[in-house]
Design a protein around this motif. Structure first.
Motif, PDB file in Angstrom:
ATOM      1  N   TYR A  13      12.625 -13.349  19.512  1.00 40.49           N
ATOM      2  CA  TYR A  13      13.823 -12.589  19.877  1.00 40.49           C
ATOM      3  C   TYR A  13      13.734 -12.339  21.369  1.00 40.49           C
ATOM      4  CZ  TYR A  13      15.039 -11.515  15.038  1.00 40.49           C
ATOM      5  OH  TYR A  13      15.405 -11.596  13.727  1.00 40.49           O
ATOM      6  N   ILE A  18       7.929 -13.101  17.671  1.00 42.98           N
ATOM      7  CA  ILE A  18       7.760 -12.185  16.556  1.00 42.98           C
ATOM      8  C   ILE A  18       6.892 -12.837  15.492  1.00 42.98           C
ATOM      9  CG2 ILE A  18       9.003 -10.966  14.745  1.00 42.98           C
ATOM     10  CD1 ILE A  18       9.531  -9.878  17.519  1.00 42.98           C
ATOM     11  N   PRO A  37       1.150  -4.461   8.123  1.00 42.43           N
ATOM     12  CA  PRO A  37       1.739  -3.207   8.577  1.00 42.43           C
ATOM     13  C   PRO A  37       3.207  -3.395   8.962  1.00 42.43           C
ATOM     14  CG  PRO A  37       0.199  -4.060  10.211  1.00 42.43           C
ATOM     15  CD  PRO A  37       0.102  -4.956   9.023  1.00 42.43           C
ATOM     16  N   SER A  38       3.923  -2.300   9.067  1.00 43.87           N
ATOM     17  CA  SER A  38       5.340  -2.332   9.398  1.00 43.87           C
ATOM     18  C   SER A  38       5.547  -3.061  10.725  1.00 43.87           C
ATOM     19  CB  SER A  38       5.847  -0.894   9.497  1.00 43.87           C
ATOM     20  OG  SER A  38       7.220  -0.900   9.660  1.00 43.87           O
ATOM     21  N   GLY A  39       6.536  -3.934  10.752  1.00 46.19           N
ATOM     22  CA  GLY A  39       6.870  -4.629  11.983  1.00 46.19           C
ATOM     23  C   GLY A  39       6.044  -5.874  12.253  1.00 46.19           C
ATOM     24  N   CYS A  40       5.233  -6.303  11.313  1.00 46.93           N
ATOM     25  CA  CYS A  40       4.371  -7.462  11.573  1.00 46.93           C
ATOM     26  C   CYS A  40       5.114  -8.773  11.331  1.00 46.93           C
ATOM     27  CB  CYS A  40       3.109  -7.402  10.724  1.00 46.93           C
ATOM     28  SG  CYS A  40       3.395  -7.744   8.989  1.00 46.93           S
ATOM     29  N   GLY A  41       6.318  -8.709  10.778  1.00 47.23           N
ATOM     30  CA  GLY A  41       7.098  -9.941  10.637  1.00 47.23           C
ATOM     31  C   GLY A  41       7.230 -10.450   9.210  1.00 47.23           C
ATOM     32  N   LYS A  42       6.994  -9.609   8.236  1.00 54.65           N
ATOM     33  CA  LYS A  42       7.087 -10.055   6.840  1.00 54.65           C
ATOM     34  C   LYS A  42       8.529 -10.374   6.474  1.00 54.65           C
ATOM     35  CE  LYS A  42       5.470  -6.096   5.340  1.00 54.65           C
ATOM     36  NZ  LYS A  42       5.293  -5.341   6.588  1.00 54.65           N
ATOM     37  N   SER A  43       9.421  -9.434   6.753  1.00 55.15           N
ATOM     38  CA  SER A  43      10.834  -9.669   6.420  1.00 55.15           C
ATOM     39  C   SER A  43      11.367 -10.870   7.180  1.00 55.15           C
ATOM     40  CB  SER A  43      11.678  -8.440   6.763  1.00 55.15           C
ATOM     41  OG  SER A  43      11.285  -7.349   5.999  1.00 55.15           O
ATOM     42  N   THR A  44      11.016 -10.968   8.438  1.00 55.12           N
ATOM     43  CA  THR A  44      11.489 -12.092   9.246  1.00 55.12           C
ATOM     44  C   THR A  44      11.060 -13.409   8.613  1.00 55.12           C
ATOM     45  OG1 THR A  44      11.269 -10.669  11.162  1.00 55.12           O
ATOM     46  CG2 THR A  44      11.532 -13.015  11.580  1.00 55.12           C
ATOM     47  N   GLN A  82      15.432  -5.929   1.409  1.00 54.91           N
ATOM     48  CA  GLN A  82      14.754  -4.656   1.636  1.00 54.91           C
ATOM     49  C   GLN A  82      15.757  -3.494   1.594  1.00 54.91           C
ATOM     50  OE1 GLN A  82      12.282  -4.713   5.126  1.00 54.91           O
ATOM     51  NE2 GLN A  82      11.256  -2.826   4.568  1.00 54.91           N
ATOM     52  N   GLU A 159       9.877  -5.995  -0.490  1.00 58.03           N
ATOM     53  CA  GLU A 159       9.531  -4.645  -0.916  1.00 58.03           C
ATOM     54  C   GLU A 159      10.456  -4.131  -2.009  1.00 58.03           C
ATOM     55  OE1 GLU A 159       8.311  -2.028   2.058  1.00 58.03           O
ATOM     56  OE2 GLU A 159       8.006  -3.585   3.556  1.00 58.03           O
ATOM     57  N   HIS A 192       4.119  -3.275   0.962  1.00 59.00           N
ATOM     58  CA  HIS A 192       3.181  -2.423   1.690  1.00 59.00           C
ATOM     59  C   HIS A 192       2.083  -1.968   0.747  1.00 59.00           C
ATOM     60  CE1 HIS A 192       6.189  -1.289   4.874  1.00 59.00           C
ATOM     61  NE2 HIS A 192       5.097  -1.553   5.531  1.00 59.00           N
TER      62      HIS A 192
HETATM   63  N1  LIG Z   1      17.370  -8.752  15.504  1.00 61.49           N
HETATM   64  C1  LIG Z   1      16.196  -8.449  16.091  1.00 61.49           C
HETATM   65  N2  LIG Z   1      16.100  -8.370  17.432  1.00 61.49           N
HETATM   66  C2  LIG Z   1      14.926  -8.075  18.029  1.00 61.49           C
HETATM   67  N3  LIG Z   1      13.790  -7.821  17.373  1.00 61.49           N
HETATM   68  C3  LIG Z   1      13.817  -7.876  16.031  1.00 61.49           C
HETATM   69  C4  LIG Z   1      15.014  -8.191  15.316  1.00 61.49           C
HETATM   70  N4  LIG Z   1      14.732  -8.165  13.991  1.00 61.49           N
HETATM   71  C5  LIG Z   1      13.428  -7.848  13.887  1.00 61.49           C
HETATM   72  N5  LIG Z   1      12.886  -7.674  15.109  1.00 61.49           N
HETATM   73  C6  LIG Z   1      11.479  -7.340  15.382  1.00 61.49           C
HETATM   74  O1  LIG Z   1      10.673  -8.263  14.709  1.00 61.49           O
HETATM   75  C7  LIG Z   1       9.490  -7.635  14.253  1.00 61.49           C
HETATM   76  C8  LIG Z   1       9.260  -7.982  12.803  1.00 61.49           C
HETATM   77  O2  LIG Z   1      10.258  -7.394  12.031  1.00 61.49           O
HETATM   78  P1  LIG Z   1      10.250  -7.476  10.451  1.00 61.49           P
HETATM   79  O3  LIG Z   1      11.502  -6.847   9.976  1.00 61.49           O
HETATM   80  O4  LIG Z   1       9.988  -8.879  10.049  1.00 61.49           O
HETATM   81  O5  LIG Z   1       9.007  -6.577  10.090  1.00 61.49           O
HETATM   82  P2  LIG Z   1       8.409  -6.226   8.648  1.00 61.49           P
HETATM   83  O6  LIG Z   1       7.028  -6.789   8.630  1.00 61.49           O
HETATM   84  O7  LIG Z   1       9.316  -6.650   7.590  1.00 61.49           O
HETATM   85  O8  LIG Z   1       8.326  -4.646   8.720  1.00 61.49           O
HETATM   86  P3  LIG Z   1       8.616  -3.551   7.582  1.00 61.49           P
HETATM   87  O9  LIG Z   1       7.395  -3.523   6.731  1.00 61.49           O
HETATM   88  O10 LIG Z   1       8.784  -2.304   8.350  1.00 61.49           O
HETATM   89  O11 LIG Z   1       9.841  -3.974   6.843  1.00 61.49           O
HETATM   90  C9  LIG Z   1       9.636  -6.154  14.517  1.00 61.49           C
HETATM   91  O12 LIG Z   1       8.852  -5.825  15.625  1.00 61.49           O
HETATM   92  C10 LIG Z   1      11.106  -6.000  14.823  1.00 61.49           C
HETATM   93  O13 LIG Z   1      11.287  -4.983  15.770  1.00 61.49           O
END
Ligand SMILES: Nc1ncnc2c1ncn2[C@@H]1O[C@H](COP(=O)(O)OP(=O)(O)OP(=O)(O)O)[C@@H](O)[C@H]1O
Ligand SMILES: [Mg+2]
Lengths: 366, 288
Positions: A13, A18, A37-44, A82, A159, A192
């Motif tokens: 991004y 990411i 952990p939160s924000g590590c990129g699982k959803s992405t 999610q 999740e 999580h």
């Molecule tokens: N549209 C976007 N623009 C910029 N950064 C993004 C965007 N979407 C996600 N991110 C960043 O990508 C990283 C991974 O996000 P992601 O949603 O994959 O995390 P996650 O592992 O699913 O976290 P959680 O457990 O909190 O759901 C995060 O740091 C988030 O801030």
């Protein structure tokens, strides 16, 4: 039914990476759990598999076919979002059946599946409501139902149980395991929750900061973490990491006033250690045993007596805290050990369960 | 809230409404009542009136020109409402996509709505001018689609289409604006869920976009119906030979053989239609 293969997958991004080039091969019919952990990129990662995010580099293959440029509606994937992403204008029933309507299955099959899913998710009473009139946990179950009625090649779960109460979550966990056993389809599941990861996954993938730290069976991850991140992230309560130093002269690992003879540790080779190397000794709270109740202690490492500083009862188990040097250490003992704070504590550990990590880079020393 | 607070608030509400209510009574309710009253009289130019009962209405029911005007009005309403809604929707969907200079284009699209009627009407009349107009030049000389030049605005049968196209062009921006505002508020995740459920872009439009737009489309359609049932100036200025109800009433009340009682009766008919539409709007659209 399909295998999923991620090759050097990268997501950026605005120049910020990411997902930093991950490789993952999910076998046909396998249940893989992504934790981190939160924000590590699982959803992405999940969203890239589904086709909802485009990919900056690397490939995704589903059933042997590269799908980088295949639109999501052509991938035959089911997904639990999610944030649920229910259709606000549709009733619960129509939300659940929306995907099946597209795939033109017969009325009878639809009714059948709806009934099955509604029973399993305890949604029977709610079928004619709109999402706005549901609680968070109920919405989450509808989102689950919407995915589970489908005949998809791959199921993605982001999740899916996070908003349920403990009892329902336990029930659902069992249900998901059963569904997977029946369907034998490929499941990729983000959570999580330690327990979900350990109980559901054929394989667990631990992610951190856009990279895969370790993957393996739940037991493998639990018993043989490759670094301190995985060691502390997996397992609850978290693994004790006790600062230590290696003393080559007498072959001892020294932790404050304790000495652990290297010869006890079958998994660690002295050749991999340097004199005065800064280490962590990792011991899971579960692996401490009360000397009064443990059998076969010969091969065990017996700690000199400690003084109990704190006891936290958890029902069947209790967490007992004591110190090694300045480090607070937790042991989980069962209810036979009738102890009070201030009592002396005799503990022993199976040396096979004692792990050694390099303190500078956090990597495991074998 | 306690009952006392509710009572206080509603008293305040009435007080705030009172001036507007007074103005409405004076400027709208009074003329409506007076119009209704007139419709039962034969009104002379010198102001003398004779009670004729429902005979104005009976005359109206057997008057061909009235039915003709009613038909013209229906074509005008159908054409303009469908046109503005469809065009507004299409442009809103288009300008909801990301592309460079999007905001500038969105602004330009609004221009016809803000342009003064009288100035653009002259422009349109010039376009369709039989001698110098670009329309005839293109159709006859350039493309050869028509064999000879035509006075498009001069003929009521073709003029109504010019009037409709003009209205669509002039008023689609308001439909565009309302629809775009709603489009922007539709959560992205609904589209994602529908894509995962196997629906292509078209399916997502039908099953996600349209249901979300239901309220705003209903509003656009009904407001356009209400406005255009009353619309006078655009039609009259552009093509005075297109006799929609308001223009028909005007002709009967103020030109030729003046018959204000009859005109008042037509106005009452128009009012009934209008009331029906407003009722529909309040009961149906505002309920969604
Ligand atoms: N549209 C976007 N623009 C910029 N950064 C993004 C965007 N979407 C996600 N991110 C960043 O990508 C990283 C991974 O996000 P992601 O949603 O994959 O995390 P996650 O592992 O699913 O976290 P959680 O457990 O909190 O759901 C995060 O740091 C988030 O801030
Ligand atoms: Mg997430």
């Amino acid at each position: 039914m399909a295998e999923v293969r991620l090759k050097q997958l990268v997501k950026r991004y605005d120049k910020q990476e990411i997902i930093k080039g991950i490789d993952l091969h999910v076998q046909d019919g396998e249940f893989v759990v992504l934790v981190g952990p939160s924000g590590c990129g699982k959803s992405t990662t999940l969203r890239m598999i589904a086709g909802l995010e485009d990919i900056n580099a690397g490939t995704i293959e589903i059933a042997g076919r590269a799908v980088n440029d295949l639109q999501p509606h052509l991938r035959n994937i089911a997904m639990v979002f999610q944030n649920y992403a229910l259709y606000p204008h549709k009733t619960v029933k129509d939300n659940i059946l929306f995907g099946l309507r597209k795939s033109k299955v017969s009325r009878a099959v639809m009714d059948d599946r709806l009934k099955q899913v509604a029973t399993m998710l305890q949604l029977e009473e709610l079928l004619n409501r709109k999402p706005a009139d549901l609680s968070g946990g109920q919405r989450q179950r509808v989102a689950m139902g919407r995915a589970l009625v489908r005949d998809a090649d791959v199921f993605l779960f982001d999740e899916p149980l996070s908003n349920l109460d403990a009892k329902l979550r336990h029930h659902m966990r069992t249900e998901i395991a059963r569904i997977h056993q029946n369907l034998k389809t490929t499941f990729i599941y983000v959570t999580h929750d330690q327990v979900e990861a350990m109980t559901l996954g054929d394989r667990v993938v631990v992610m951190w900061d856009g990279e895969i730290e370790q993957m393996g069976t739940p037991m493998d991850i639990y018993l043989n973490p490759v670094n301190t991140f995985v060691a502390t992230f997996i397992g609850s309560p978290s693994m004790n990491l006790i600062p230590a130093t290696y003393r080559e002269s007498n072959g001892m690992i020294v932790m404050a006033d304790l000495e652990l003879p290297m010869e006890l540790l079958p998994g660690v080779h002295t050749a991999n250690l340097k004199d005065k190397q800064a280490l962590y000794v990792g011991i899971r709270p579960d692996f401490f045993e009360d000397v009064h109740y443990a059998s076969e202690l010969e091969a065990y490492w017996k700690l000199p007596e400690r003084t109990i500083e704190l006891i936290e009862p958890l029902g069947f188990d209790k967490e007992v805290s004591f110190s090694i040097g300045d480090q607070f250490v937790k042991a989980r003992l069962d209810l036979r050990s009738d102890l009070q704070a201030g009592n002396a504590l005799g503990l022993a550990v199976n040396p096979e369960r004692i792990l050694v990590f390099d303190r500078d880079n956090g990597m495991r020393v074998n | 809230m306690s009952d006392r607070i509710v009572a206080q608030e509603s008293r305040l509400g009435y007080r705030l409404l009172a001036p507007a209510f007074l103005v409405i009574v004076l400027l709208i309710l009074y003329p409506i009542m007076f119009n209704l009253y007139l419709s039962f009289f034969d009104v002379q130019l010198d102001g003398n009136k004779t009670w004729v009962g429902v005979s104005n209405y009976l005359k109206l029911l057997s008057d061909q020109t009235f039915y003709h005007s009613l038909g013209t009005t229906l074509i005008y309403l159908a054409g303009t409402v469908v046109g503005t809604t469809v065009l507004g929707l299409a442009v809103a969907l288009l300008l909801n996509e990301e592309f460079p200079l999007r905001n500038l284009v969105r602004g330009l699209v609004l221009l016809p709505y803000f342009a003064p009627v009288i100035s653009v009407v002259f422009g349109w009349q010039f376009i369709f001018d039989p001698v110098n107009g670009i329309y005839n030049h293109v159709m006859v000389e350039e493309l050869g689609l028509m064999s000879e030049r035509q006075n498009v605005i001069g003929e009521p049968d073709s003029a109504i289409w010019v009037v409709i196209v003009f209205d669509v062009w002039k008023h689609f921006p308001i439909a565009f604006l309302l629809i775009l505002a709603k489009l922007q508020s539709i959560p992205k995740d609904q589209y994602e869920a529908a894509a995962i459920d196997g629906y292509s872009a078209w399916g997502r439009f039908i099953h996600v976009t349209l249901p979300e737009l239901r309220f705003v489309l209903g509003t656009v359609i009904l407001l356009r119906l209400i406005w255009n049932l009353n619309r006078f100036e655009d039609v009259y200025l552009l093509a005075p030979n297109v006799e929609t109800l308001p223009i028909y009433i005007y002709y009967r009340a103020f030109t030729g053989v003046i018959d204000q009682g009859f005109a008042a009766a037509v106005a009452v008919v128009q009012l009934v239609f209008l009331a029906g539409l407003i009722w529909l709007y309040v009961r149906k659209v505002l309920k969604w």
